[in-house]
Design an enzyme around this catalytic site. Structure first.
Site, short mmCIF file in Angstrom:
data_model
loop_
_atom_site.label_atom_id
_atom_site.label_comp_id
_atom_site.label_asym_id
_atom_site.label_seq_id
_atom_site.Cartn_x
_atom_site.Cartn_y
_atom_site.Cartn_z
N HIS A 184 18.84 -25.55 53.58
CA HIS A 184 17.54 -26.17 53.27
C HIS A 184 17.11 -27.22 54.29
CE1 HIS A 184 18.75 -30.16 51.45
NE2 HIS A 184 19.92 -29.55 51.51
N SER A 224 23.83 -26.60 56.25
CA SER A 224 23.04 -26.37 55.03
C SER A 224 21.78 -25.57 55.36
CB SER A 224 22.61 -27.69 54.39
OG SER A 224 23.64 -28.22 53.58
N CYS A 260 20.51 -38.92 49.20
CA CYS A 260 21.71 -38.98 48.38
C CYS A 260 22.05 -40.39 47.92
CB CYS A 260 22.90 -38.38 49.15
SG CYS A 260 22.62 -36.68 49.65
N ALA A 303 26.33 -28.25 52.90
CA ALA A 303 27.14 -29.13 53.73
C ALA A 303 28.01 -30.07 52.91
CB ALA A 303 26.24 -29.93 54.67
N THR A 304 27.56 -30.50 51.75
CA THR A 304 28.39 -31.40 50.93
C THR A 304 29.69 -30.72 50.53
OG1 THR A 304 26.56 -32.74 50.08
CG2 THR A 304 28.53 -32.61 48.72
N ASN A 321 21.71 -38.48 59.61
CA ASN A 321 20.63 -38.13 58.69
C ASN A 321 19.63 -39.25 58.46
OD1 ASN A 321 23.00 -39.29 57.35
ND2 ASN A 321 21.86 -39.07 55.45
N THR A 370 31.40 -15.36 43.63
CA THR A 370 30.44 -14.35 44.08
C THR A 370 29.32 -15.00 44.88
OG1 THR A 370 30.90 -13.01 42.11
CG2 THR A 370 28.87 -12.52 43.31
N GLN A 408 22.11 -31.79 60.01
CA GLN A 408 20.86 -32.25 60.62
C GLN A 408 20.72 -31.80 62.07
OE1 GLN A 408 18.50 -33.79 58.95
NE2 GLN A 408 19.55 -34.43 57.10
#
Length: 457
Positions: free
Chosen positions: A257, A255, A381, A127-128, A207, A295, A235
């Site tokens: 994770h 994201s 973060c 997401a960043t 978040n 890739t 989120q």
């Protein structure tokens, strides 16, 4: 499956004590060896890491930071790592075709979760990267006509920093304040729109405090004014129902994770009709419709796809389970402690994020005292900063209370026993710190400490 057996064996090898000492991963460098966990003399289950003694592996309640990998996702990634080792962009042989097929299956799985077309899904690192690509890429593409961005004061750091980067380039940014419940004021959004507004960016689920913004209403306003609408949904996906058509979003960041998938992979939704344009951050081989060269890591993408498929199937069950645990945690703490405040709206909220402030307690001491519970004081973060959360400050939370906030993250694999233990440890530590607090003693005696005139010497 064989891979599940391997996974179980691996987990046992990392956690099972051998010869009275806690086993750990092989050190890959002298730096990791110096900072890795060491057994504590006299207690075979105790661990010392970075100078902190812990009586054992703590309970994990930091799900907004990251989620554990679902074993079913591991199974899929393990098989893909072994069999889909071709380059998914190699078009001249079977190995490339197999890897490409695995990627396209994952693309379908991600698209289904948010109600999109697979052709609108662009894979990248997370997401960043997606937030940076959208915020900068849209404004750079339309820079001759559009010079204004609207976002909120409570966005993720990567969105705020991307906006500040644009300001350095001469663009203008409006940072909307939020109400005391953390939600956007829709009338203020309407008033902030200008003829040269090129993008509105609002996070779907915050978040730090877990509030869910009125996405359909925001999308409707953006559609009325023909302004692209971007949301950071890292989120949100897999936790609440997400529909890009109902929300009318032009761009979405995701994201892996955050939904029990692997780290290092995510996706960006880019609407095809009506078409929206943006400049890519990176140039190269032109992969992913030219929007993200490089890739693709096939096994990471496969894991993300399976995580999305599982989230879609189990969202309703997860929601009920997590809501039950959230109520158990909040009621358990409030039954034994006064001065506990929930930060953010309780009505418009994702249940797995419970951000609490504890009055008359020093925040750092509380966090360090909860060594047996892995929790956070805010975003991972920005956790290196000792400043109170900028999100809580935007809500108007007093600095003292903002310093005492703890974010409890509840997830799919959290148990009732873990919640009960977390309640017990939190109550014990807060009571311990309040016993040492002269302010709390004064409050119990009925003194209004806000009206005290403190003298300086």
């Amino acid at each position: 499956m064989a891979s599940k057996a391997i996974f179980s064996t691996l987990r046992r090898s990392l956690t099972k004590p051998h010869g009275g000492a806690v086993s750990r991963r092989h050190h890959l460098s002298t730096t990791s060896a110096a900072t890795a966990s060491e057994p504590y003399p006299g207690d075979e289950h105790a661990i010392v890491m970075k100078g902190v003694r812990i009586s054992g592996r703590p309970l994990y309640l930091d799900m907004q930071s990251t989620t554990p990998l679902d074993p079913r996702v591991f199974d899929a990634m393990n098989a893909s790592s072994i069999y889909d080792y071709g380059n998914p962009h190699s078009r001249t042989h079977l190995y490339g075709w197999e890897a490409e097929n695995a990627v396209e299956v994952a693309r379908i799985q991600v698209a289904k979760l948010i109600g999109a077309s697979p052709k609108e899904i662009v894979f990248l690192s997370g997401a960043t990267e997606a937030n940076n690509t959208v915020v900068k890429g849209v404004m750079h593409f339309y820079k001759d006509k559009k010079r204004h961005v609207i976002t909120t004061q409570t966005e993720h750091k990567c969105v705020l920093d991307s906006c500040r980067h644009l300001q350095q380039e001469g663009f203008e940014v409006t940072y909307l304040p939020v109400r005391t419940d953390g939600l956007v004021d829709l009338e203020m959004l309407r008033e902030a729109i200008r003829p040269d507004t090129g993008l509105v960016s609002v996070m779907a689920v915050n978040n730090e405090i877990g509030v869910v913004q009125p996405m359909e209403e925001i999308g409707r306003i953006c559609k009325e004014h023909k302004i692209p609408f971007h949301t950071d949904a890292a989120q949100a996906i897999g936790k609440i129902p997400v529909d890009v058509e109902k929300w009318n979003v032009s761009f979405m960041s995701m994201s892996g994770h955050k939904i029990y998938g692997p780290k290092g992979v995510g996706a960006m939704y880019v609407r095809r009709r009506p078409r929206v344009r943006l400049e890519p951050l990176m140039n190269g081989g032109g992969q992913e419709r030219g929007l993200r060269s490089g890739t693709l890591a096939t096994q990471q993408v496969v894991g993300f796809g399976v995580a999305c498929e599982l989230a879609m199937k189990e969202m309703e069950y997860d929601e009920k389970w997590i809501k039950r645990l959230q109520e158990r945690l909040l009621n358990g703490v409030r039954e034994k402690l006064d001065g506990v405040v929930v930060n953010g709206s309780l009505e418009s909220r994702y249940a797995g994020n419970l951000n609490l402030s504890f009055a008359y307690v020093e925040g750092e001491s509380l966090l360090m005292g909860l060594k047996e519970v892995a929790v956070s004081s805010g975003s991972a973060c920005t956790s290196a900063s000792l400043e109170p959360s900028y999100v809580l400050r935007a809500l108007g939370v007093d600095e003292d209370m903002a310093h005492t906030s703890i974010r409890f993250g509840i997830g799919r694999f959290t148990t009732e026993e873990e919640i009960d233990k977390a309640v017990e440890l939190t109550v014990k530590q807060v009571e311990k710190l309040r016993e040492m607090s002269p302010l709390y003693e004064m409050v119990k005696e009925g003194i209004d400490i806000k009206n005290i005139q403190w003298s300086q010497h």
